[in-house]
Design a protein around this motif. Structure first.
Motif, PDB file in Angstrom:
ATOM      1  N   LEU A  78       0.843  -1.194   0.000  1.00  7.45           N
ATOM      2  CA  LEU A  78       0.000   0.000   0.000  1.00  7.45           C
ATOM      3  C   LEU A  78       0.879   1.245   0.000  1.00  7.45           C
ATOM      4  O   LEU A  78       1.762   1.385   0.845  1.00  7.45           O
ATOM      5  CB  LEU A  78      -0.897  -0.012   1.241  1.00  7.45           C
ATOM      6  CG  LEU A  78      -1.762   1.203   1.485  1.00  7.45           C
ATOM      7  CD1 LEU A  78      -2.764   1.375   0.344  1.00  7.45           C
ATOM      8  CD2 LEU A  78      -2.499   1.051   2.795  1.00  7.45           C
ATOM      9  N   LYS A 109       1.172   4.596   1.030  1.00 10.53           N
ATOM     10  CA  LYS A 109       0.531   5.548   1.939  1.00 10.53           C
ATOM     11  C   LYS A 109       0.800   6.986   1.534  1.00 10.53           C
ATOM     12  O   LYS A 109       0.049   7.888   1.894  1.00 10.53           O
ATOM     13  CB  LYS A 109       0.964   5.266   3.372  1.00 10.53           C
ATOM     14  CG  LYS A 109       0.440   3.923   3.859  1.00 10.53           C
ATOM     15  CD  LYS A 109       0.736   3.689   5.306  1.00 10.53           C
ATOM     16  CE  LYS A 109       0.123   2.357   5.725  1.00 10.53           C
ATOM     17  NZ  LYS A 109       0.325   2.095   7.144  1.00 10.53           N
ATOM     18  N   ILE A 146      -2.112   8.134  -0.403  1.00  7.40           N
ATOM     19  CA  ILE A 146      -3.244   8.441   0.478  1.00  7.40           C
ATOM     20  C   ILE A 146      -3.051   9.830   1.085  1.00  7.40           C
ATOM     21  O   ILE A 146      -3.981  10.645   1.104  1.00  7.40           O
ATOM     22  CB  ILE A 146      -3.394   7.364   1.577  1.00  7.40           C
ATOM     23  CG1 ILE A 146      -3.798   6.036   0.950  1.00  7.40           C
ATOM     24  CG2 ILE A 146      -4.413   7.798   2.632  1.00  7.40           C
ATOM     25  CD1 ILE A 146      -3.801   4.857   1.898  1.00  7.40           C
ATOM     26  N   LYS A 197      -3.721  12.412  -1.554  1.00 10.10           N
ATOM     27  CA  LYS A 197      -5.153  12.548  -1.844  1.00 10.10           C
ATOM     28  C   LYS A 197      -5.845  13.381  -0.772  1.00 10.10           C
ATOM     29  O   LYS A 197      -6.681  14.235  -1.080  1.00 10.10           O
ATOM     30  CB  LYS A 197      -5.808  11.173  -1.957  1.00 10.10           C
ATOM     31  CG  LYS A 197      -5.507  10.470  -3.254  1.00 10.10           C
ATOM     32  CD  LYS A 197      -6.250   9.151  -3.342  1.00 10.10           C
ATOM     33  CE  LYS A 197      -5.944   8.435  -4.646  1.00 10.10           C
ATOM     34  NZ  LYS A 197      -6.689   7.168  -4.779  1.00 10.10           N
ATOM     35  N   GLY A 226      -6.514   2.395   0.691  1.00  7.42           N
ATOM     36  CA  GLY A 226      -6.243   3.399  -0.323  1.00  7.42           C
ATOM     37  C   GLY A 226      -7.235   3.337  -1.470  1.00  7.42           C
ATOM     38  O   GLY A 226      -7.068   4.009  -2.481  1.00  7.42           O
ATOM     39  N   LYS A 227      -8.278   2.540  -1.305  1.00  6.95           N
ATOM     40  CA  LYS A 227      -9.263   2.360  -2.379  1.00  6.95           C
ATOM     41  C   LYS A 227     -10.655   2.731  -1.892  1.00  6.95           C
ATOM     42  O   LYS A 227     -10.907   2.831  -0.708  1.00  6.95           O
ATOM     43  CB  LYS A 227      -9.255   0.909  -2.857  1.00  6.95           C
ATOM     44  CG  LYS A 227      -7.936   0.527  -3.481  1.00  6.95           C
ATOM     45  CD  LYS A 227      -7.946  -0.888  -3.969  1.00  6.95           C
ATOM     46  CE  LYS A 227      -6.570  -1.173  -4.579  1.00  6.95           C
ATOM     47  NZ  LYS A 227      -6.350  -2.545  -4.857  1.00  6.95           N
TER      48      LYS A 227
END
Length: 135
Positions: free
Chosen positions: A3, A5, A8, A11, A64-65
């Motif tokens: 993942l 991060k 994230i 975003k 993250g989705k």
């Protein structure tokens, strides 16, 4: 599954319309150095993000989705206005700090003047006594 991060964090930063990492860190109530280390290590404190980012989806933070936020969304314009207000408050805070420093310097000067006047008064009293003793 690896993942990212950092994506994230980016975003979230973009969602809240923060252009600077320092503004994003202030919003999260962490030091800019902490945020920088999150980016460099590709990690973050999930509890801080969950607490500071209203209505964030735990699934989004973990994977993250999916949808970033659950329920109510904050309009981008509101976030921009908040950042502008925060920047204005920071500027005003700096002005107040400068004013405080100036006032402290003025206080020191007045204390020195008072001490000088008190010494002069004391000297005058001594001189007055001396003259009286001579007479």
């Amino acid at each position: 599954m690896n993942l990212d991060k950092t994506l994230i964090l980016n975003k979230l930063k973009n969602y809240y319309s923060f252009k600077k990492d320092s503004d994003f860190a202030r919003f999260l109530e962490i030091k800019p150095q902490t945020l920088a280390s999150w980016y460099s290590r590709g990690t973050f404190d999930i509890d801080i993000l969950y607490a500071k980012c209203n209505n964030i989806s735990a699934d989004f933070l973990l994977t993250g989705k999916g949808e970033m936020f659950k329920g109510i969304e904050i309009p981008v314009e509101n976030a921009k206005n908040l950042v502008e207000k925060m920047n204005l408050l920071e500027e005003q805070n700096e002005i107040l700090k400068d004013s405080k420093t100036q006032l402290q310097e003025i206080i020191v000067l007045y204390k020195e003047k008072i001490e000088f006047i008190e010494r002069k008064l004391h000297d005058c009293e001594d001189e007055k006594k001396h003259i009286k003793n001579i007479s």
